[in-house]
Design an enzyme around this catalytic site. Sequence first.
Site, mmCIF file in Angstrom:
data_model
loop_
_atom_site.group_PDB
_atom_site.id
_atom_site.type_symbol
_atom_site.label_atom_id
_atom_site.label_comp_id
_atom_site.label_asym_id
_atom_site.label_seq_id
_atom_site.Cartn_x
_atom_site.Cartn_y
_atom_site.Cartn_z
ATOM 1 C CB SER A 137 -0.895 0.079 1.250
ATOM 2 O OG SER A 137 -1.590 1.182 1.509
ATOM 3 C CE1 TYR A 150 -3.994 -2.467 5.091
ATOM 4 C CE2 TYR A 150 -3.594 -0.058 4.835
ATOM 5 C CZ TYR A 150 -4.018 -1.377 4.473
ATOM 6 O OH TYR A 150 -3.852 -1.431 3.178
HETATM 7 N N1 LIG Z 1 -8.621 -0.511 -1.527
HETATM 8 C C1 LIG Z 1 -7.544 0.165 -1.180
HETATM 9 O O1 LIG Z 1 -7.769 1.522 -1.059
HETATM 10 C C2 LIG Z 1 -6.566 -0.333 -0.979
HETATM 11 C C3 LIG Z 1 -5.231 0.420 -0.699
HETATM 12 C C4 LIG Z 1 -3.889 0.229 -0.532
HETATM 13 C C5 LIG Z 1 -3.657 -1.171 -0.625
HETATM 14 N N2 LIG Z 1 -4.964 -2.110 -0.631
HETATM 15 C C6 LIG Z 1 -4.481 -3.458 -0.348
HETATM 16 O O2 LIG Z 1 -5.276 -4.378 -1.328
HETATM 17 C C7 LIG Z 1 -5.185 -5.531 -1.043
HETATM 18 C C8 LIG Z 1 -6.707 -5.922 -1.556
HETATM 19 O O3 LIG Z 1 -7.770 -5.135 -1.155
HETATM 20 P P1 LIG Z 1 -9.081 -4.721 -1.676
HETATM 21 O O4 LIG Z 1 -8.782 -3.265 -1.755
HETATM 22 O O5 LIG Z 1 -9.088 -5.400 -2.917
HETATM 23 O O6 LIG Z 1 -10.148 -5.050 -0.555
HETATM 24 P P2 LIG Z 1 -11.338 -5.877 -0.544
HETATM 25 O O7 LIG Z 1 -12.393 -5.770 -1.657
HETATM 26 O O8 LIG Z 1 -12.102 -5.981 0.933
HETATM 27 O O9 LIG Z 1 -10.769 -7.396 -0.833
HETATM 28 C C9 LIG Z 1 -9.998 -8.170 0.352
HETATM 29 C C10 LIG Z 1 -9.769 -9.512 0.017
HETATM 30 O O10 LIG Z 1 -9.003 -10.038 0.912
HETATM 31 C C11 LIG Z 1 -9.908 -11.298 1.553
HETATM 32 N N3 LIG Z 1 -9.500 -11.481 2.756
HETATM 33 C C12 LIG Z 1 -9.787 -10.807 3.874
HETATM 34 N N4 LIG Z 1 -9.416 -11.499 5.003
HETATM 35 C C13 LIG Z 1 -9.193 -12.709 4.696
HETATM 36 C C14 LIG Z 1 -8.899 -13.956 5.543
HETATM 37 N N5 LIG Z 1 -9.137 -14.040 6.586
HETATM 38 N N6 LIG Z 1 -8.803 -14.908 4.896
HETATM 39 C C15 LIG Z 1 -8.652 -15.091 3.341
HETATM 40 N N7 LIG Z 1 -8.921 -13.914 2.565
HETATM 41 C C16 LIG Z 1 -9.250 -12.867 3.235
HETATM 42 C C17 LIG Z 1 -11.255 -10.954 1.070
HETATM 43 O O11 LIG Z 1 -11.936 -12.203 1.004
HETATM 44 P P3 LIG Z 1 -12.978 -12.819 2.067
HETATM 45 O O12 LIG Z 1 -13.833 -11.695 2.840
HETATM 46 O O13 LIG Z 1 -14.122 -13.618 1.049
HETATM 47 O O14 LIG Z 1 -12.259 -13.730 2.967
HETATM 48 C C18 LIG Z 1 -11.217 -10.257 -0.150
HETATM 49 O O15 LIG Z 1 -11.311 -11.227 -1.024
HETATM 50 C C19 LIG Z 1 -5.248 -5.642 0.389
HETATM 51 O O16 LIG Z 1 -3.750 -6.145 0.738
HETATM 52 C C20 LIG Z 1 -5.176 -4.105 0.660
HETATM 53 O O17 LIG Z 1 -4.602 -3.938 2.178
HETATM 54 C C21 LIG Z 1 -6.171 -1.717 -0.677
#
Ligand SMILES: NC(=O)c1ccc[n+]([C@@H]2O[C@H](COP(=O)([O-])OP(=O)(O)OC[C@H]3O[C@@H](n4cnc5c(N)ncnc54)[C@H](OP(=O)(O)O)[C@@H]3O)[C@@H](O)[C@H]2O)c1
Length: 281
Positions: A137, A150
């Site tokens: 991130s 985080y």
């Molecule tokens: N969106 C942003 O602004 C942003 C910015 C910087 C970095 N990121 C990073 O990008 C990555 C993806 O995030 P996203 O934005 O796509 O968010 P998201 O839509 O909430 O997706 C998160 C994914 O992680 C999975 N997950 C969470 N807890 C889990 C667990 N205990 N076991 C297995 N899977 C788990 C969820 O699946 P289930 O709930 O089905 O388990 C979901 O598929 C993350 O690492 C996040 O830190 C996001």
Amino acid sequence: MITPPATALVTGASSGIGRETAVRLAKAGYTVMAVARRMARLDELAAQHPQIEPWPVDLSQPAAVAQFCEMIAARAEPVGVLVNNAGYSTRGVVEDVALEDIRRLFEVNFFALIRLTQACLPGMRRMRQGTIVNVSSIVGQFPFPGSGVYAASKYAVEGITDALRIELAPLGIRVVAIRPGAIATEFSEVATRMTGDVLARTPGDYKPFYQQARAAMDEIFAARQAAGPELIAELIIEAVTAKEPQAAYTAGPLSGEFIGRRKELDDDGFLAFMLERFKLI
Ligand SMILES: NC(=O)c1ccc[n+]([C@@H]2O[C@H](COP(=O)([O-])OP(=O)(O)OC[C@H]3O[C@@H](n4cnc5c(N)ncnc54)[C@H](OP(=O)(O)O)[C@@H]3O)[C@@H](O)[C@H]2O)c1
């Protein structure tokens, strides 16, 4: 670069960045092991894309991760592309976040990433090729106010990614960090749910901090265009398919201003910038 047909493993494939990445890898011809907890979402993906295999695993549970890793080791086809994407955030000043919540967050954001990497490496070493993409991130470079836990998990991801890149370069295995800015996924909704009512439980001393940080964040967001998960999935595909990928890719709203300042300023200058930007003193 490892070309299709090869096996790719994507964590967090039920939503957001991981889902978009799994679909793109499947369309490119990879067999995709799609990991997340929500089986119905994974089944739906697999029904639409026959090259996607649903693998329900709760990455916060070390025993479940260990069992899944044993299966990876026993599989005839090695994993050539590993996208460690699953992750979430919990908000709050450090004093307000329970240690057990910090441990759980690190299980998903950091320890599962290491464990899966260790499980995939023997196969990649045998092939003398492979790509590991770790979704960090912009907060892997600096914390936003009230996101210290985080941010710490993403600093840890950055550290291990830098170390792996050096260790694995002689073996032909590429290791890439992806640093998204603010991306419209379920991320914010999940963070709100995992945080609970922090304002109700915080000591009075911190209330102005939360209110000020929230107001400044809302103002910063209001001035920016939202970006969807496709933007980051495309970068991940670039990292996987490029002949020589960059060590790290940064993209998305907020990345320009904050990463720009983090690079330009020394530690004291960046602290002064953040305190002023969020009107905290
Ligand atoms: N969106 C942003 O602004 C942003 C910015 C910087 C970095 N990121 C990073 O990008 C990555 C993806 O995030 P996203 O934005 O796509 O968010 P998201 O839509 O909430 O997706 C998160 C994914 O992680 C999975 N997950 C969470 N807890 C889990 C667990 N205990 N076991 C297995 N899977 C788990 C969820 O699946 P289930 O709930 O089905 O388990 C979901 O598929 C993350 O690492 C996040 O830190 C996001």
